[in-house]
Write an enzyme that holds these catalytic residues in place. Structure first.
Site: not given
Ligand code: NAP
Length: 263
Positions: A26-28, A47, A74-75, A169, A203, A263
């Protein structure tokens, strides 16, 4: 003058390299895993999700002509991370590129938060990074080829997000930044670089749920560039830090935040 052997585009080429990406469903993490494959790497996709997220990433990578390995893990489990690294090396070859994006976010006033909400987040965001890095570093030290590890932190590890009650967080992400610098120094003699990327508001599913619409507008207006990042915008910084374009860069936190922290 000595012959100049510079080949700048080749510095970004990841052909023949084995990568390991957590949060790849998912995501990033998902988008960066895809980008690493487009640059030539074979990628282990890790994941905890059991939906089709990992399969989507794997499909994209196959179409890019690279190999991948899907690992549901799971990490927060030391055994699972050790096993995931071992499977990666057995199937794809010596591990040299790691991108650790698995993480969670949630918010609540500290006076109303129960201890288990704090602990669960810390276990994933901090201990998970420590366990994952440990497994990856053990493999890199054993094969002696060095490597590059990038941990996804957050600008929340540097600033306090206005209006968001998420002390746990923010502290977890500040911890990831400083832990990564510390590991970078422990492993500098092994040829292993360790850096962090600290995204601003991006996003991803974390921020694009319908109930987030009002908050999303706030995020955009607080950001100097007046928008959130797209996940694609995290790929270039990751490729830079993982590739030979950054061989003298270690212990750095790269803010990718649309100017937010100015900022
Ligand atoms: P995301 O779309 O929820 O992707 C995170 C992925 O990590 C999900 O598939 C999630 O699974 C998985 N995950 C969570 N806990 C886990 C575990 N214990 N073991 C294995 N996989 C696990 O979130 P994202 O926005 O891409 O975030 C990725 C990283 O970027 C995170 O570390 C977040 O803190 C950081 N970040 C995000 C943003 C933002 O604005 N989006 C900004 C700054 C930093 P589940 O869906 O089951 O939880």
């Amino acid at each position: 003058m000595a012959e100049i052997t510079l080949n700048a585009p080749q510095m970004f080429d990841l052909s023949g390299r084995t990568a390991f990406v957590t949060g790849a469903g998912s995501g990033i993490g998902q988008r960066i895993a895809m980008g690493l494959a487009q640059c030539g790497a074979d990628v282990a996709l890790v994941d905890r999700r059991t939906d089709d997220g990992l399969a989507q990433t794997a499909d994209f990578i196959a179409k890019a002509g690279r190999k991948s390995l899907q690992i549901a893990a799971d990490v927060t489990s030391a055994d699972a991370m050790a096993d995931a690294v071992a499977r990666t090396e057995a199937d794809l070859g010596p591990l040299t590129l790691c991108l650790n994006a698995a993480g969670i976010a949630n918010a609540n006033k500290i006076e109303e938060m129960e201890e288990d909400q704090y602990q669960t987040l810390m276990d994933i965001n901090m201990k998970g990074i420590w366990l994952t890095c440990r497994a990856q570093g053990r493999a890199m030290i054993a094969h002696g080829k060095g490597g590059s590890i990038v941990n996804i932190a957050s600008m929340s590890g540097v600033i306090v997000n206005r209006g968001l009650n998420q002390a746990h967080y923010n502290a977890s992400k500040a911890g990831v930044i400083h832990m990564s610098k510390s590991i970078a120094m422990e492993w500098v003699g092994h040829g292993i670089r360790v850096n962090t990327i600290s995204p601003g508001y991006t996003a991803t599913p974390m921020n694009t749920r319908p109930e987030m619409v009002h908050q999303t507008r706030e995020f955009e207006s607080q950001t100097p560039m007046q928008r959130m990042a797209s996940v694609d915008e995290m790929v270039g910084p990751a490729v830079f830090l993982l590739s030979d374009a950054s061989t003298f860069v270690t212990g750095v936190d790269l803010l990718v935040d649309g100017g937010f922290c100015c900022w």
